[in-house]
Scaffold this active site. Structure first.
Site, PDB file in Angstrom:
ATOM      1  N   ARG A 167       0.864  -1.168   0.000  1.00  0.00           N
ATOM      2  CA  ARG A 167       0.000   0.000   0.000  1.00  0.00           C
ATOM      3  C   ARG A 167       0.906   1.225   0.000  1.00  0.00           C
ATOM      4  O   ARG A 167       2.050   1.162   0.454  1.00  0.00           O
ATOM      5  CB  ARG A 167      -0.902   0.020   1.234  1.00  0.00           C
ATOM      6  CG  ARG A 167      -1.833  -1.185   1.339  1.00  0.00           C
ATOM      7  CD  ARG A 167      -2.640  -1.108   2.636  1.00  0.00           C
ATOM      8  NE  ARG A 167      -3.568  -2.229   2.755  1.00  0.00           N
ATOM      9  CZ  ARG A 167      -3.290  -3.377   3.377  1.00  0.00           C
ATOM     10  NH1 ARG A 167      -2.092  -3.549   3.940  1.00  0.00           N
ATOM     11  NH2 ARG A 167      -4.183  -4.349   3.435  1.00  0.00           N
ATOM     12  N   LYS A 189      -2.646  -3.037   7.815  1.00  0.00           N
ATOM     13  CA  LYS A 189      -3.909  -2.709   8.482  1.00  0.00           C
ATOM     14  C   LYS A 189      -4.112  -3.606   9.698  1.00  0.00           C
ATOM     15  O   LYS A 189      -3.786  -4.786   9.680  1.00  0.00           O
ATOM     16  CB  LYS A 189      -5.073  -2.890   7.509  1.00  0.00           C
ATOM     17  CG  LYS A 189      -5.180  -1.789   6.459  1.00  0.00           C
ATOM     18  CD  LYS A 189      -6.437  -1.967   5.645  1.00  0.00           C
ATOM     19  CE  LYS A 189      -6.626  -0.824   4.646  1.00  0.00           C
ATOM     20  NZ  LYS A 189      -7.870  -0.985   3.859  1.00  0.00           N
ATOM     21  N   HIS A 257      -2.980   2.327  -5.831  1.00  0.00           N
ATOM     22  CA  HIS A 257      -3.480   1.039  -5.337  1.00  0.00           C
ATOM     23  C   HIS A 257      -3.668   0.041  -6.479  1.00  0.00           C
ATOM     24  O   HIS A 257      -3.646  -1.173  -6.253  1.00  0.00           O
ATOM     25  CB  HIS A 257      -4.804   1.232  -4.596  1.00  0.00           C
ATOM     26  CG  HIS A 257      -5.052   0.183  -3.553  1.00  0.00           C
ATOM     27  ND1 HIS A 257      -4.290   0.080  -2.400  1.00  0.00           N
ATOM     28  CD2 HIS A 257      -5.952  -0.823  -3.493  1.00  0.00           C
ATOM     29  CE1 HIS A 257      -4.738  -0.929  -1.676  1.00  0.00           C
ATOM     30  NE2 HIS A 257      -5.733  -1.509  -2.315  1.00  0.00           N
ATOM     31  N   ARG A 260      -0.902  -2.379  -6.635  1.00  0.00           N
ATOM     32  CA  ARG A 260      -1.053  -3.498  -5.687  1.00  0.00           C
ATOM     33  C   ARG A 260      -1.997  -4.551  -6.271  1.00  0.00           C
ATOM     34  O   ARG A 260      -1.732  -5.752  -6.172  1.00  0.00           O
ATOM     35  CB  ARG A 260      -1.578  -2.950  -4.362  1.00  0.00           C
ATOM     36  CG  ARG A 260      -1.858  -3.996  -3.294  1.00  0.00           C
ATOM     37  CD  ARG A 260      -2.192  -3.265  -1.993  1.00  0.00           C
ATOM     38  NE  ARG A 260      -2.958  -4.066  -1.057  1.00  0.00           N
ATOM     39  CZ  ARG A 260      -2.438  -4.870  -0.140  1.00  0.00           C
ATOM     40  NH1 ARG A 260      -1.129  -5.004  -0.059  1.00  0.00           N
ATOM     41  NH2 ARG A 260      -3.214  -5.529   0.695  1.00  0.00           N
ATOM     42  N   HIS A 283      -3.792  -9.871   3.829  1.00  0.00           N
ATOM     43  CA  HIS A 283      -5.235  -9.976   4.042  1.00  0.00           C
ATOM     44  C   HIS A 283      -5.519 -10.879   5.233  1.00  0.00           C
ATOM     45  O   HIS A 283      -4.969 -11.970   5.347  1.00  0.00           O
ATOM     46  CB  HIS A 283      -5.921 -10.547   2.797  1.00  0.00           C
ATOM     47  CG  HIS A 283      -5.976  -9.586   1.657  1.00  0.00           C
ATOM     48  ND1 HIS A 283      -6.220  -9.971   0.359  1.00  0.00           N
ATOM     49  CD2 HIS A 283      -5.833  -8.232   1.617  1.00  0.00           C
ATOM     50  CE1 HIS A 283      -6.203  -8.914  -0.436  1.00  0.00           C
ATOM     51  NE2 HIS A 283      -5.975  -7.853   0.311  1.00  0.00           N
ATOM     52  N   TYR A 292      -9.494 -11.682  -6.574  1.00  0.00           N
ATOM     53  CA  TYR A 292      -8.572 -11.652  -7.715  1.00  0.00           C
ATOM     54  C   TYR A 292      -8.792 -12.833  -8.659  1.00  0.00           C
ATOM     55  O   TYR A 292      -8.395 -12.772  -9.818  1.00  0.00           O
ATOM     56  CB  TYR A 292      -7.122 -11.606  -7.226  1.00  0.00           C
ATOM     57  CG  TYR A 292      -6.800 -10.312  -6.533  1.00  0.00           C
ATOM     58  CD1 TYR A 292      -6.656  -9.127  -7.263  1.00  0.00           C
ATOM     59  CD2 TYR A 292      -6.691 -10.244  -5.151  1.00  0.00           C
ATOM     60  CE1 TYR A 292      -6.399  -7.925  -6.629  1.00  0.00           C
ATOM     61  CE2 TYR A 292      -6.436  -9.043  -4.515  1.00  0.00           C
ATOM     62  CZ  TYR A 292      -6.290  -7.892  -5.259  1.00  0.00           C
ATOM     63  OH  TYR A 292      -6.044  -6.698  -4.631  1.00  0.00           O
TER      64      TYR A 292
END
Length: 311
Positions: A167, A189, A257, A260, A283, A292
């Protein structure tokens, strides 16, 4: 946060502050997420103060009906707020009310009767490998007036986004000593830590930037610097990508982004395991990474329709 002082009674404002403090200490939410949650409650408080004719107290918040909550959502919709933001605001309210109930402050079952807005199914929009490499090179905007170290810096940042799937905040928070390692330790995150290999292309781009950078780069300090030597701001990279879109003829979906997204999509297309991609992206849930597979499926169908004589 200042909206609470004028839009909520003292006991309700204290409840909101306690909720946000809990999100920070227990859930370890990022500053930006906390800011968004606080803004959501501030907007709700402002509306309810007007709706009820006075700053609501805990007792007032407990007495709100389904119609009251729907009135708030309808007002936000009239103001042009999209479904995704509405859904987040409703999630913020539910989280706050759960906090209040657990602390024995008040409860309100009306929220459980509300349905979240239906969200459009969004699929990431990656760049093609050729376009992603062109963006990462960042040389389409090179001019005689641009210092070489700036060009090298931009290429290093964009290469990290694409080659490592970072990110933009993660790339810009790297320190000098962190990029000296063969593997990056990224805190993403929710304070989730992951390891990402520093590929040769990224290592070379960073090395060139370090060689040309006119400012001293000390261990423990931010790696990427702005024009005057301070930490590089994400807005600089966002504006750079916007200019590259024009120079390279890219769509509006080409953002930092998107690099990414391209990282994940191109790994999957070349046979990488979905679990490995999940770990590299950081994730928490595999379902987040599975989106994806839809990108790859859409690409395959597009190529089929384009090439097969019976398509």
């Amino acid at each position: 946060m200042s909206d609470f002082a004028t839009s909520l009674a003292p006991d309700a404002a204290a409840a909101v502050q306690g909720w946000l403090a809990g999100l920070k200490s227990e859930r370890r939410m990022s500053a930006k997420t906390l800011e968004a949650y606080g803004r959501d409650l501030g907007q709700f408080a402002c509306f309810m103060a007007d709706h009820l004719g006075a700053a609501p107290s805990n007792r007032d918040l407990a007495a709100l009906t389904v119609s009251d909550f729907r009135a708030f959502m309808a007002r936000r919709r009239m103001e042009g707020v999209e479904s995704r933001t509405l859904a987040r605001q409703l999630s913020s309210l539910r989280s706050f009310y759960r906090h209040a109930e657990k602390r024995g402050l008040f409860r309100n079952p009306a929220l459980s009767a509300l349905r979240s807005p239906k969200l459009p199914h969004a699929v990431p929009k990656p760049l093609s490998p050729e376009k992603a490499r062109a963006v990462a090179r960042a040389d389409a905007l090179a001019g005689a007036e641009t210092p070489r170290w700036i060009l090298a810096r931009d290429e290093a940042v964009l290469t990290l986004l694409y080659a490592c799937g970072l990110r933009i905040s993660e790339a810009l928070s790297l320190t000098v000593n962190e990029v000296e390692q063969p593997t990056l330790t990224i805190i993403g995150k929710g304070s989730k830590t992951r390891l990402v290999p520093l590929l040769p292309a990224a290592r070379d781009a960073v090395a060139l930037y370090r060689k040309l950078c006119p400012f001293p780069l000390q261990r423990g300090e931010p790696m990427f610097r702005g024009l005057k030597g301070g930490p590089l701001n994400a807005r600089n990279i966002q504006l750079l990508i916007a200019r590259l879109r024009g120079a390279l003829g890219l769509p509006e979906t080409a953002t930092p982004h998107a690099l990414r997204h391209s990282f994940a999509t191109h790994l999957l297309a070349n046979g990488a395991d979905l679990r490995v991609i999940q770990e590299l992206l950081g994730h928490a849930s595999l379902s987040t990474t599975q989106v994806y597979t839809e990108v790859n499926r859409a690409h395959l169908l597009a190529q089929y329709r384009k090439a097969h004589p019976r398509a």
